[in-house]
Motif scaffolding. Structure first.
Motif, PDB file in Angstrom:
ATOM      1  N   ASN A  82       0.823  -1.214   0.000  1.00 54.66           N
ATOM      2  CA  ASN A  82       0.000   0.000   0.000  1.00 54.66           C
ATOM      3  C   ASN A  82       0.854   1.259   0.000  1.00 54.66           C
TER       4      ASN A  82
ATOM      5  N   GLU B  84       1.137   4.094  -3.038  1.00 51.85           N
ATOM      6  CA  GLU B  84       0.901   5.511  -2.748  1.00 51.85           C
ATOM      7  C   GLU B  84       2.109   6.357  -3.153  1.00 51.85           C
TER       8      GLU B  84
ATOM      9  N   LYS C  89       2.218   6.545  -6.977  1.00 52.01           N
ATOM     10  CA  LYS C  89       1.135   7.417  -7.450  1.00 52.01           C
ATOM     11  C   LYS C  89       1.525   8.883  -7.276  1.00 52.01           C
ATOM     12  N   ASN C  90       2.022   9.243  -6.103  1.00 50.10           N
ATOM     13  CA  ASN C  90       2.411  10.627  -5.837  1.00 50.10           C
ATOM     14  C   ASN C  90       3.589  11.061  -6.702  1.00 50.10           C
TER      15      ASN C  90
END
Length: 90
Positions: free
Chosen positions: A72, A76, A79-80
């Protein structure tokens, strides 16, 4: 530990390092592999090379490794980071 390697083309290596810093990491090494560390994750700029599509059209290719504690956090982080590398054409 979860890890994923991605390739980014056409973006300056220094900018790619700056994106890690903008996400909260600190530069740890100043030679390849450039290593950036944050509390929950780290990133590495592994290599940079120039790719020639024609004798005139050349772009850089940068290999980046993302490392996080779990899947996870890794998703994240990526993605950022991808958000920062998004280029809008016009």
């Amino acid at each position: 530990m979860e890890m994923k390697d991605l390739e980014f083309r056409g973006i300056n290596r220094k900018h790619l390092g700056m994106y890690f810093e903008e996400l909260g990491a600190t530069l740890v090494t100043d030679t390849f592999p450039y290593t950036y560390k944050a509390e929950e994750w780290s990133g590495q700029i592994l290599a940079e090379e120039e790719i020639a599509f024609t004798s005139v059209f050349k772009v850089n290719s940068v290999q980046i490794r993302f490392i996080a504690n779990n899947e996870n956090e890794l998703e994240e982080l990526i993605k950022n980071y991808r958000y920062k590398t998004t280029r809008i054409g016009g």
